[in-house]
Structure formats: structure tokens, C-alpha cells
Scaffold this active site. Structure first.
Site, PDB file in Angstrom:
ATOM      1  N   THR A   1       0.879  -1.175   0.000  1.00  0.00           N
ATOM      2  CA  THR A   1       0.000   0.000   0.000  1.00  0.00           C
ATOM      3  C   THR A   1       0.909   1.215   0.000  1.00  0.00           C
ATOM      4  O   THR A   1       2.101   1.089   0.282  1.00  0.00           O
ATOM      5  CB  THR A   1      -0.895  -0.012   1.275  1.00  0.00           C
ATOM      6  OG1 THR A   1      -1.895  -1.006   1.152  1.00  0.00           O
ATOM      7  CG2 THR A   1      -1.605   1.311   1.519  1.00  0.00           C
TER       8      THR A   1
ATOM      9  N   ARG B   1     -13.423  -7.855  -3.232  1.00  0.00           N
ATOM     10  CA  ARG B   1     -12.918  -7.661  -1.862  1.00  0.00           C
ATOM     11  C   ARG B   1     -12.418  -6.216  -1.654  1.00  0.00           C
ATOM     12  O   ARG B   1     -11.715  -5.673  -2.489  1.00  0.00           O
ATOM     13  CB  ARG B   1     -11.779  -8.650  -1.609  1.00  0.00           C
ATOM     14  CG  ARG B   1     -11.119  -8.533  -0.228  1.00  0.00           C
ATOM     15  CD  ARG B   1      -9.861  -7.708  -0.288  1.00  0.00           C
ATOM     16  NE  ARG B   1      -9.128  -7.710   0.981  1.00  0.00           N
ATOM     17  CZ  ARG B   1      -8.135  -6.877   1.267  1.00  0.00           C
ATOM     18  NH1 ARG B   1      -7.762  -5.980   0.372  1.00  0.00           N
ATOM     19  NH2 ARG B   1      -7.524  -6.933   2.416  1.00  0.00           N
ATOM     20  N   VAL B   2     -12.787  -5.614  -0.557  1.00  0.00           N
ATOM     21  CA  VAL B   2     -12.316  -4.265  -0.225  1.00  0.00           C
ATOM     22  C   VAL B   2     -11.557  -4.342   1.092  1.00  0.00           C
ATOM     23  O   VAL B   2     -12.029  -4.970   2.045  1.00  0.00           O
ATOM     24  CB  VAL B   2     -13.499  -3.277  -0.105  1.00  0.00           C
ATOM     25  CG1 VAL B   2     -13.006  -1.904   0.322  1.00  0.00           C
ATOM     26  CG2 VAL B   2     -14.244  -3.186  -1.437  1.00  0.00           C
ATOM     27  N   GLY B   3     -10.389  -3.721   1.138  1.00  0.00           N
ATOM     28  CA  GLY B   3      -9.579  -3.745   2.350  1.00  0.00           C
ATOM     29  C   GLY B   3      -9.858  -2.558   3.253  1.00  0.00           C
ATOM     30  O   GLY B   3     -10.886  -1.880   3.142  1.00  0.00           O
TER      31      GLY B   3
ATOM     32  N   THR C   1      -1.217   0.111   6.714  1.00  0.00           N
ATOM     33  CA  THR C   1      -0.889  -0.910   5.711  1.00  0.00           C
ATOM     34  C   THR C   1      -0.815  -2.251   6.402  1.00  0.00           C
ATOM     35  O   THR C   1      -0.299  -2.351   7.512  1.00  0.00           O
ATOM     36  CB  THR C   1       0.435  -0.603   4.996  1.00  0.00           C
ATOM     37  OG1 THR C   1       0.779  -1.753   4.183  1.00  0.00           O
ATOM     38  CG2 THR C   1       1.583  -0.338   5.963  1.00  0.00           C
ATOM     39  N   GLY C   2      -1.320  -3.285   5.725  1.00  0.00           N
ATOM     40  CA  GLY C   2      -1.251  -4.617   6.315  1.00  0.00           C
ATOM     41  C   GLY C   2      -2.473  -5.429   5.954  1.00  0.00           C
ATOM     42  O   GLY C   2      -3.220  -5.051   5.040  1.00  0.00           O
ATOM     43  N   THR C   3      -2.686  -6.534   6.651  1.00  0.00           N
ATOM     44  CA  THR C   3      -3.835  -7.399   6.362  1.00  0.00           C
ATOM     45  C   THR C   3      -5.115  -6.658   6.715  1.00  0.00           C
ATOM     46  O   THR C   3      -5.520  -6.574   7.876  1.00  0.00           O
ATOM     47  CB  THR C   3      -3.734  -8.713   7.153  1.00  0.00           C
ATOM     48  OG1 THR C   3      -3.146  -8.431   8.431  1.00  0.00           O
ATOM     49  CG2 THR C   3      -2.857  -9.711   6.457  1.00  0.00           C
ATOM     50  N   GLY C   4      -5.750  -6.134   5.669  1.00  0.00           N
ATOM     51  CA  GLY C   4      -6.818  -5.168   5.839  1.00  0.00           C
ATOM     52  C   GLY C   4      -7.989  -5.658   6.660  1.00  0.00           C
ATOM     53  O   GLY C   4      -8.609  -4.877   7.394  1.00  0.00           O
TER      54      GLY C   4
HETATM   55  N1  ASP Z   1      -4.132  -2.912   3.731  1.00  0.00           N
HETATM   56  C1  ASP Z   1      -4.164  -3.304   2.347  1.00  0.00           C
HETATM   57  C2  ASP Z   1      -5.405  -4.063   2.075  1.00  0.00           C
HETATM   58  O1  ASP Z   1      -5.800  -4.856   2.903  1.00  0.00           O
HETATM   59  C3  ASP Z   1      -2.973  -4.109   1.935  1.00  0.00           C
HETATM   60  C4  ASP Z   1      -1.650  -3.640   2.475  1.00  0.00           C
HETATM   61  O2  ASP Z   1      -1.558  -2.581   3.055  1.00  0.00           O
HETATM   62  O3  ASP Z   1      -0.650  -4.328   2.316  1.00  0.00           O
HETATM   63  O4  ASP Z   1      -5.973  -3.913   1.030  1.00  0.00           O
END
Ligand code: ASP
Length: 318
Positions: free
Chosen positions: A174, A202-204, A225-228
């Protein structure tokens, strides 16, 4: 006092696999984004414009998973999410599941400023954006071989039922920015292609205010940022704001505490947070997070993993 922090996502390439030239390219891209945002702030511009400029720079850079260089869905398509929030007014705009606008952050800003609503998705969003002053690009512009390879590897792994041993870099990423301007206004912006081989539709967390993006002058600005999914379920950004506002915590404790707690429930990643004063916080629980900030003396700081920050200007190290 003006302040700026950016991230290029928690999907970092493992230290052992990151050759020096590739690391240098990431640092240069982070510095360019800092320079874009810092130019706005140091000229007396608004935090909102600084965030927009920094995120655009990161979106245009194919190294990061946003706009050009975005990851693919399991159906081999591009579905981008982006959000921007103005801490001065708590105005906000976001897009989800779109492909076309060269800079999804500008699309989010158009939603904020001209749509009368907060979040637009898919074809409806694209129809609205075509009525705006937004540059569209064909899908080839956003497509990179590296992301196609990551998709094909993941689809083959799923078909074989093999364990998931991918690096963070192959999973997600991200870009984002938070800023404080000379008038004390805060803003946050985030833009992403999401997770590699995500379910279509899918929406994060990125376009969900209070999860991946948030700004309020009275409290803080946050870009995650990360596992949304985990950041949404635990309302990551709103939780930091709540700790600042109601629990009397400082920015570092609140942001770091939330990231540590998310890590314990499967939420890999990090965030950048800006308070009403003082330096930003940039915590992460993943192996790394492409990130940077400008210190009070104007020196750019950039880092990828847990190594000391590289210090420099756009042109040269200091
Ligand atoms: N947070 C983002 C999502 O889940 C992915 C990411 O930041 O790596 O879409």
C-alpha cells in the site's frame, strides 16, 4: 510545526532477497515522495495538498502496490482502493474496486470534493470520475510483470494446496501519507491495489475511515498498511484516536500499542500517525515497512526494515 510521514506498505522484500540496487531504488522513490509533499508544506501549502502530492508520487512509482504496479485479483484484474481525509473539516472521500484513474488518490479527492458522498465503488465510481477532471489510463499502464508473476505463483500454490510461504512483498502492499501544515491542519491519504489474488470485489481497510485512513485536527492523522481485514475488524485508526483522546496516551504509545495488539490477532502490518505536535510515529509488526519522514531540521529519513534510517535530501545523503 510542519511535519510529513509516508509509507510504501508493509509488503517488503525480505532483507536477504533485497539486492542493494533494488533497496536504493526504494529509498530514492521514498525520498521523491517526501520531496513532493515537503515542497507543498514548506511553501505554506495545506496538509491535504501535501498528502495528495506524496501519495501521487508513490502511486506513479511501479515499485509499490498502488496504481502503477498494483497487484491483481484472483481473476487477473486490477481493483484499486484509495481514501483521503481532511482533518480540518473531517471531510472524506474514498473509492474502492476501481481501475482506470491514473491516480486513485485524486479519484478519492474528487469523491470528497464533488460527489456529495464519501465512498464510491466499482463501475459507479468510474462513471462519476469520468465526469471529473481525472486522467484515465488503460490497464496496461498499471500492469507489471512482477505482480503478474506473484499472481501466477499464488494461483498455482492454491491449485496445488501447498502451504503459503510467500514473502510479504508477494502478498500485499500500500502507499500512504500523513501531514501537518503550518496552520496546524492534519490530513491522511492511502492508496492500494490490495492483497495479491484477492477475491474479486474484496475491499480492504484503505477506503474505510477509522480503519485504514483517518484524520482529525483535534486528535491525529493515520494511514495504515497490512492485512486489511484485521485492521477493519479492530478499527485500527479509530482505536489510536480513541486512546489519544480518551486514555491520555501519547502518539507513540497509542500507535505502537494498536500495532502490537493487531499483530497478536493476525494483523500483520504497520502505520504512520501524525499528532497535533511533535514527530510522527511509524510502528510496524511485519518484517519491514517502506517508510520515511522529514525531521524538524528538514532532513529526509527513509528505511525499509529495522535498520537505522538513511538520512538525506532528495539529491544526496547527508
Ligand atoms: N491494507 C491493504 C489491504 O488490505 C494491503 C496492504 O496494506 O498491504 O488492502
Amino acid at each position: 510545526m510542519i511535519s510529513l510521514a509516508i509509507h510504501g506498505g508493509a509488503g517488503t522484500i525480505p532483507t536477504a532477497a533485497l539486492d542493494p540496487a533494488f533497496a536504493d531504488a526504494h529509498h530514492a522513490a521514498l525520498r521523491a515522495a517526501l520531496a513532493a509533499g515537503w515542497a507543498v508544506l514548506s511553501a505554506g501549502g495545506a496538509a491535504l495538498d501535501a498528502v495528495t502530492a506524496a501519495v501521487m508520487s508513490l502511486e506513479d512509482e511501479p515499485l509499490f502496490n498502488a496504481a502503477r504496479g498494483a497487484v491483481f485479483t484472483s481473476a487477473g484484474r486490477l481493483e484499486m482502493d484509495a481514501a483521503i481525509m481532511d482533518g480540518a473539516t473531517r471531510a472524506a472521500g474514498a473509492v474502492a474496486g476501481i481501475c482506470g484513474p491514473r491516480n486513485p488518490i485524486l479519484a478519492a479527492r474528487a469523491v470528497m470534493e464533488h460527489s456529495g458522498t464519501v465512498l464510491l465503488t466499482g463501475p459507479g465510481a468510474e462513471d462519476f470520475l469520468r465526469t471529473q477532471d481525472i486522467v484515465f489510463m488503460p490497464s496496461e499502464y498499471f500492469t507489471t510483470q512482477r505482480r503478474l508473476d506473484a499472481l501466477n505463483l499464488e494461483l498455482a500454490r492454491r491449485a496445488a494446496g501447498a502451504p503459503d510461504t510467500r514473502s510479504d512483498a508477494d502478498r500485499h502492499g500500500t502507499v500512504g501519507a500523513v501531514a501537518r501544515d503550518a496552520a496546524g491542519h492534519l490530513a491522511a491519504g492511502t492508496s492500494t491495489g490490495g492483497m495479491t489474488a484477492k477475491l474479486p470485489g474484496r475491499v480492504g481497510d484503505t477506503p474505510i475511515f477509522g480503519a485504514g485512513t483517518f484524520a482529525d485536527d483535534a486528535i491525529c492523522a493515520v494511514s495504515c498498511t497490512g492485512t486489511g481485514e484485521v485492521f477493519i475488524r479492530f478499527t485500527a485508526a479509530a482505536e489510536i484516536a480513541a486512546r489519544l483522546r480518551h486514555a491520555g496516551q501519547g502518539l507513540v504509545a497509542a500507535a505502537g500499542g494498536v500495532i502490537a495488539e493487531l499483530g497478536a490477532v493476525g494483523g500483520d502490518g504497520g502505520l504512520i500517525a501524525m499528532g497535533r505536535d511533535g514527530p510522527p510515529a511509524l510502528p510496524f509488526n511485519s518484517s519491514g515497512m517502506y517508510r520515511g519522514f522529514v525531521a524538524a531540521n528538514g532532513v529526509f529519513h527513509t528505511a525499509i526494515h529495522r535498520e537505522p534510517y538513511r538520512r538525506g535530501t532528495l539529491q544526496a545523503p547527508v
